[in-house]
Structures are given as C-alpha cells and as structure tokens.
Design a protein around this motif. Structure first.
Motif: not given
Length: 237
Positions: A28-33
């Motif tokens: 989830v943390a790596s899914a941000h722009v």
C-alpha cells in the motif's frame, strides 16, 4: 488435542496474519504517486525529477496523469522527456511575482503537465521524467499535487499534504529542498534522465526491501519465541 498443540496453532496463525499485514502495508505504501529523488538542493540547476505513477486498480488502467507545479515557488525551465505511447502537454502561467535570474527576468512558468494517450495496466507503473532549469531558493519543499484518471472514469486525487508525523491517505508527491548543496542529484543530459531515474529507483527499492525484510525478520522472531515457549510447556507437562 493437547493444549500445547492448540497454543502452537494459535501462535502460527498470529504469525501468518502479522506477516501478511506487513507485506500488505508495504504494498500500500508503495502505491502512492511519488517524486524521485526525494530531495534536491535549493536553487539546483539542470536536474531531473521523476514522477512514478503506479496503478492501484485491478480492473482499470491509468489513462491520464496531471501533475500540478507550484507557481508561488516556481520551477523554471521545465522540459518533458518523451515517453513511448504518451503525449505530454505543458501549461504555463503568468507569475504573480516575476523571478530574476542571470539570464533575465522570468514572468511565466509551468503550472501543469498533462500526460495522455498511454496506458498503465494493473500491477504496473510508469516513470515520467521532467527536466528543470532551476529550482526555487526561497522554500523548504515543493508539493506537486497530482490527479490520476482511470479508464473507468475514477480519479485518484493525490493532493493531501502531511500534517505532523502522520502520512495522509492520498499524499501529494513532495520534494524536500535542502541548504548547502545537500541532496543534489547529478545534472541532466540526454542520458542523464535515465541515469538519475535508475539511481533513484535502485536507492528507493533497496530502502523498501530492507525495511520489509526487517519487519518480516521481526515477525519470524516472534514466531520462534512462541514456538519455544509452547515446546517448553509441553516438555514440562
């Protein structure tokens, strides 16, 4: 069934859930722009910013990305690196306060970059490279609010700014500006954009990998301790 076996199964279940939660949180943390590198020196010249856009949807593709650049602390000399399958449009805005440079006074700067025509599928991401001529010197950070449009019409709004130590649910990409030349990335060239992007990607991936590995090791340690405790009880009984 003995009490020790029941306790052991419970410990294993808790461990599995904890490990799954760790990996899920990392995903989830790596899914941000995000923007890379995470920092540059104030007033840095001739550099490259890479905006990484992951696809969070399982049944839709990303078809449009809008990156908004601040005009109160403008980024000067913006150039977009050609991206296969994508068309980039740079919108400029007249500045309320012109910026004086060695080459003269700048009255307009880029305020939005819109990427269209391409597609980011499920489980994929795209890196968009943007070169700049000069970063501002009068601020400590730059926030690049971003809109991500999917093929089903959904729009992810990456526009929130952090408040304190808590990360918002939909954070905007933030570039920290440091003093004294700290955080300066290599200057851009025709091959520099790729080099800078690869270096940032490697550093980012390594840090995330080490973080996840550390958390998983901690979870496995708890599992080992629980197993030892149960085995000790079983031996005594």
């Amino acid at each position: 069934m003995s009490t020790s076996r029941i306790t052991l199964r419970r410990a294993a279940t808790v461990t599995a859930v904890a490990a799954g939660s760790v990996l899920l949180a990392a995903g989830v943390a790596s899914a941000h722009v995000t923007v890379h590198p995470e920092s540059y020196a104030k007033g840095a010249t001739d550099g490259v910013l890479t905006f990484r856009v992951p696809n969070e949807e399982d049944s839709a593709s990303t078809t449009k990305v809008q990156v908004f650049l601040p005009t109160d602390h403008p980024v000067l000399g913006v150039l977009v690196h050609p991206q296969d399958g994508w068309t980039a449009k740079v919108t400029t805005t007249k500045l309320k306060t012109p910026v004086k440079t060695d080459d003269g006074t700048i009255t307009e700067a880029a305020s939005e970059i819109t990427f269209t025509g391409g597609k980011i599928g499920a489980g994929q991401y795209e890196d968009f490279d943007v070169a700049f001529g000069q970063l501002p010197e009068d601020t400590d950070r730059l926030t690049f609010k971003t809109l991500q449009t999917y093929s089903d019409g959904k729009v992810a709004r990456w526009i929130e700014q952090p408040a304190g130590d808590e990360e918002p649910e939909t954070p905007a990409p933030v570039l920290e500006l440091t003093a004294g030349g700290e955080g300066t990335a290599p200057a851009a060239s025709k091959t520099g954009a790729a080099g800078t992007s690869e270096a940032a990607d490697a550093s980012d991936s390594t840090a995330r990998g080490l973080g996840v590995a550390g958390l998983v090791v901690g979870v496995l340690g708890l599992a080992a301790a629980a197993f030892a405790l149960v085995r000790g009880r079983s031996t005594r009984s």
